[in-house]
Scaffold this active site. Sequence first.
Site, short mmCIF file in Angstrom:
data_model
loop_
_atom_site.label_atom_id
_atom_site.label_comp_id
_atom_site.label_asym_id
_atom_site.label_seq_id
_atom_site.Cartn_x
_atom_site.Cartn_y
_atom_site.Cartn_z
N GLU A 47 13.47 -18.66 -13.03
CA GLU A 47 13.07 -17.30 -13.37
C GLU A 47 12.12 -17.30 -14.59
OE1 GLU A 47 12.93 -14.63 -12.04
OE2 GLU A 47 12.82 -13.10 -13.57
N CYS A 93 0.84 -1.19 0.00
CA CYS A 93 0.00 0.00 0.00
C CYS A 93 0.88 1.25 0.00
CB CYS A 93 -0.95 0.08 1.18
SG CYS A 93 -1.91 -1.41 1.42
N TRP A 127 -3.03 -2.62 -1.59
CA TRP A 127 -2.80 -4.02 -1.96
C TRP A 127 -3.45 -4.81 -0.83
CZ3 TRP A 127 -0.28 -8.35 0.08
CH2 TRP A 127 -0.09 -9.40 -0.82
N ARG A 185 3.19 0.04 -5.28
CA ARG A 185 3.00 -0.64 -3.99
C ARG A 185 1.66 -1.36 -3.91
NH1 ARG A 185 6.83 1.80 -0.45
NH2 ARG A 185 5.74 0.96 1.34
N LYS A 191 8.34 -15.75 -14.50
CA LYS A 191 7.87 -14.74 -15.45
C LYS A 191 6.56 -15.22 -16.09
CE LYS A 191 9.60 -11.85 -14.56
NZ LYS A 191 10.59 -11.77 -13.55
N ASN A 207 -0.58 1.40 6.02
CA ASN A 207 0.23 0.45 5.26
C ASN A 207 0.84 -0.49 6.30
OD1 ASN A 207 2.20 -0.82 3.65
ND2 ASN A 207 3.62 0.88 3.86
N GLY A 208 0.63 -1.79 6.13
CA GLY A 208 1.17 -2.74 7.11
C GLY A 208 0.09 -3.74 7.52
N GLU A 268 3.64 -15.09 -13.46
CA GLU A 268 3.18 -13.81 -12.92
C GLU A 268 2.50 -12.94 -13.97
OE1 GLU A 268 6.12 -11.29 -11.06
OE2 GLU A 268 7.60 -11.73 -12.58
N LYS A 282 4.61 -4.02 -7.35
CA LYS A 282 6.03 -3.95 -7.70
C LYS A 282 6.91 -4.12 -6.47
CE LYS A 282 9.48 -3.19 -10.51
NZ LYS A 282 9.88 -4.37 -11.30
N HIS A 320 13.11 -37.87 -11.61
CA HIS A 320 12.79 -38.12 -10.20
C HIS A 320 11.37 -37.71 -9.85
CE1 HIS A 320 16.89 -39.31 -9.36
NE2 HIS A 320 17.30 -38.23 -10.01
O1 M6R Z 1 12.26 -5.19 -5.02
P1 M6R Z 1 12.73 -6.60 -4.78
O2 M6R Z 1 13.83 -7.01 -5.67
O3 M6R Z 1 13.09 -6.83 -3.34
O4 M6R Z 1 11.49 -7.52 -5.09
C1 M6R Z 1 11.54 -8.89 -4.87
C2 M6R Z 1 10.37 -9.58 -5.52
O5 M6R Z 1 9.17 -9.13 -4.94
C3 M6R Z 1 10.33 -9.33 -7.02
O6 M6R Z 1 11.49 -9.77 -7.64
C4 M6R Z 1 9.12 -10.08 -7.64
O7 M6R Z 1 9.32 -11.45 -7.57
C5 M6R Z 1 8.91 -9.61 -9.08
N1 M6R Z 1 7.52 -9.40 -9.33
C6 M6R Z 1 9.37 -10.59 -10.07
O8 M6R Z 1 9.12 -10.20 -11.37
#
Ligand code: M6R
Length: 616
Positions: free
Chosen positions: A489, A2, A74, A27, A493, A100-101, A496, A611, A512
Amino acid sequence: MCGIIGCIGEAAAQPFLIEGLGRLEYRGYDSAGVAIWNGKEIETRKSIGRVSRLAEALNESPLDGDTGISHTRWATHGAVTEENAHPHFDASGRLALVHNGVLENHKALRDGLLGRGHTFVSQTDTEVLAHLIGEAFDCAPVQDRDALVAAVRYALGQAMGTYGIGLLHADTGRFLIAARKGSPLIVGFGDGRQFLSSDVDAIADWVDEVIYLEDGDIAALDGDTYEVHRVSGGEATPPAPVKVEAPPTREGRGRYAHYMHKEIHEQPETLREVMKGRLDHEGGTAVFSGLQRTNEELREWHRIVLTGCGTTYHAALAGESLIEALARIPVECEYASEFRYRNVPLDSRTAVFAMSQSGETADTIAALRESKRKGAPTLGICNNVISTIARESEGGVGLRAGLEIGVAATKTFTSQVVALAMLGLLLGRIRDLPHCEGMDIIRGLESLPELVAQTLELDEEISRIAAKYISARNFLFMGRQANFSIALEGALKMKEISYIPASGYPSAELKHGVIALVNEETPSIFLAPQDGVYEKNLSNIEEVKARKGPVIAVGTEGDETLASLCDDVILLPQVPDFLAPVLNVIPLQLFAYHTAVALGCDVDKPKNLAKSVTVE
Ligand code: M6R
C-alpha cells in the site's frame, strides 16, 4: 469510467449539467463536454481537463435550452483531445451521444460504417455508436420519437461490451434517451425536471425519487413522463422508484491544502465511526446487523474470499491475516479484476466479500455477480452504501468514513482493515476464541483512534524526512506478515500521487532478487515494529545497509537499535501486533503525500487516474 448527466425540464439545463458533472469528476477528469438542444438544433462545448475549464468556456459562451446531456471522460479509446471528448455526433450532426463503458466490437462496427461512406472525427468507440444509431434513425420512414427508440434498440442490439448512454436528437426535440448494460445509469424525478446520472449523489439535491435502470433497459424521457423499453424488444415494467436520501455533505478542505491530507487526518474519527455500536463488551465480540445472518448461519461458513482492487485489495490482504488468526477460517484474497477469469472454487459455505470504497468498481461488481452465479453467499464492504455493490449483495458492512474525495484512498483503507478485524473477532467468538481474548481485541481496537492521533502528530517530522528523498527515482517498501500488505500500500500511494516507481515486498524476499536494486540512490522503507519478526527485519535492514542502501524504518517508540541502524526512523506508539498495520500505514500515506507535494504533483487528482474505476 466517465460520468454522465442528462437534464430535461422546465428550466435551463446548463447549470444542472455542469454542477452535476462536477460531482461526477471522481469518475474521470481527462476532458468534459456538454450538448444542449436550443429549440432548433444541438449546440456543444468541449474542453480538455477538468469540468471547471468547461464551466469557464460556458461562462464566456453559454448554451441555451432545457434539454441536454454532459460528460466527464476517462479516456479508454483515443487520446485526451477535444475531438475525442464527448458528446459525439452522428453523420447528420443532429444526434448527440454520451457514453460510459467500452464497446468491444467497435472496430468491426466502425469498418462496416466506413464501408457505407461514414467518416469519423474521433478515435472513440462512442462515435461509432452515435453513427450507428443515427444511420438507423435516418432510414426510418418517419423521424419521430418512436423511430429514435427503435434506432437505439437496433444499434444496441449490435453492440458488444458495456454501456451507459444518454442521447438526444434535434429532430425529436425535448426528448432524452438513456440505456445501460454493465455501466450504472439512474433516472431521477424532481420538481418539473427529469435527470439521467451515473450515480444518485450527483443529482440528489434536485430529485425526490430515482429508478435504477437494469441492464438492457432503454428509458425514454420527455420531461413529464417516461417509458422503459428493452433492447431485446417490447416495453419493460419500469423499476419501482426509490426515495432519495440526502447525500453525505461535501465539506471543504478546511485548513488543509489538499483533500488527501485532510482525509489522512480524519482517521481517528473515521475509525471511531466504523466501530461505533459494533463492539459488544458483554459478549467480548463484534456485532454487524448489516450481515443479516444468525450466528448459526455464520458458523456454516468454512471459507472466506475477500475480493477488491487496488488499495482495497491491500486492505483485504491485511484482513486475511486478521481473520485467519482470530477465527481460524481459511481466507483467500482475489484481485476482483482477475476473479471472473479464474475458476475460483465457490460453494454455499464460502462467503464472498466484495470490498469497495465506491461500491461502483466494475471489476468488483463483476466478481460479486460471478460469486452469486456460483451460489456463494455474497456480502459487501463498502463506504458508499447506496452503491451497486451495496444494493446487489445479500448484506454487508458500511464503512461510515464519509466522502473520500482525494483519488488516493487513505481513510477508507484503515476503516476497511478495522472492519475486517471486527469481522474476525465476531467469527472467532462464535467458534474457538475465548471471551478474555475477545476483550483484549476490543481494548486494542478501542485504543486505535488515540494511537492514530498520536501518529498523526509526526506529520511535520515525516514531511522533513520526505524532503530528504525527493530526488530518489525508485523506492522499495518492505514488511513481513500483515505488514507486507502495508508495504504494498505504501508503494501504491507513492506511485499514484508522486509518479515515482515504487514496489512492495515481503522483507525476506529481498535476497531472492530485489536486493539487486539496492544502491546508494534507492531508499528502502522498512516496516519494523517490535513484533515477533522484529529481529528478522533487523537482519534484512543490515543486508541493505551493507550495500549502501539508505533505509527509512517505521518502528516502535523508544527503539534505539533501529534508530542507530537506519538513516531515518519514524517511531510509532506501541500497539498490539495484530493492529500494527493500521498504524503503520499512516506514516506511509504522509510520506507519499509530502513527496508528491514537494514535487509539485496534483495530489488530489493524479494524472491518468479516477476515483472510481467503472470500466473493466
Ligand atoms: O472504490 P474501490 O475501493 O473499489 O476502488 C478500488 C481501487 O480502484 C482504489 O483503491 C484505487 O487503487 C485507489 N486509487 C488507491 O488509492
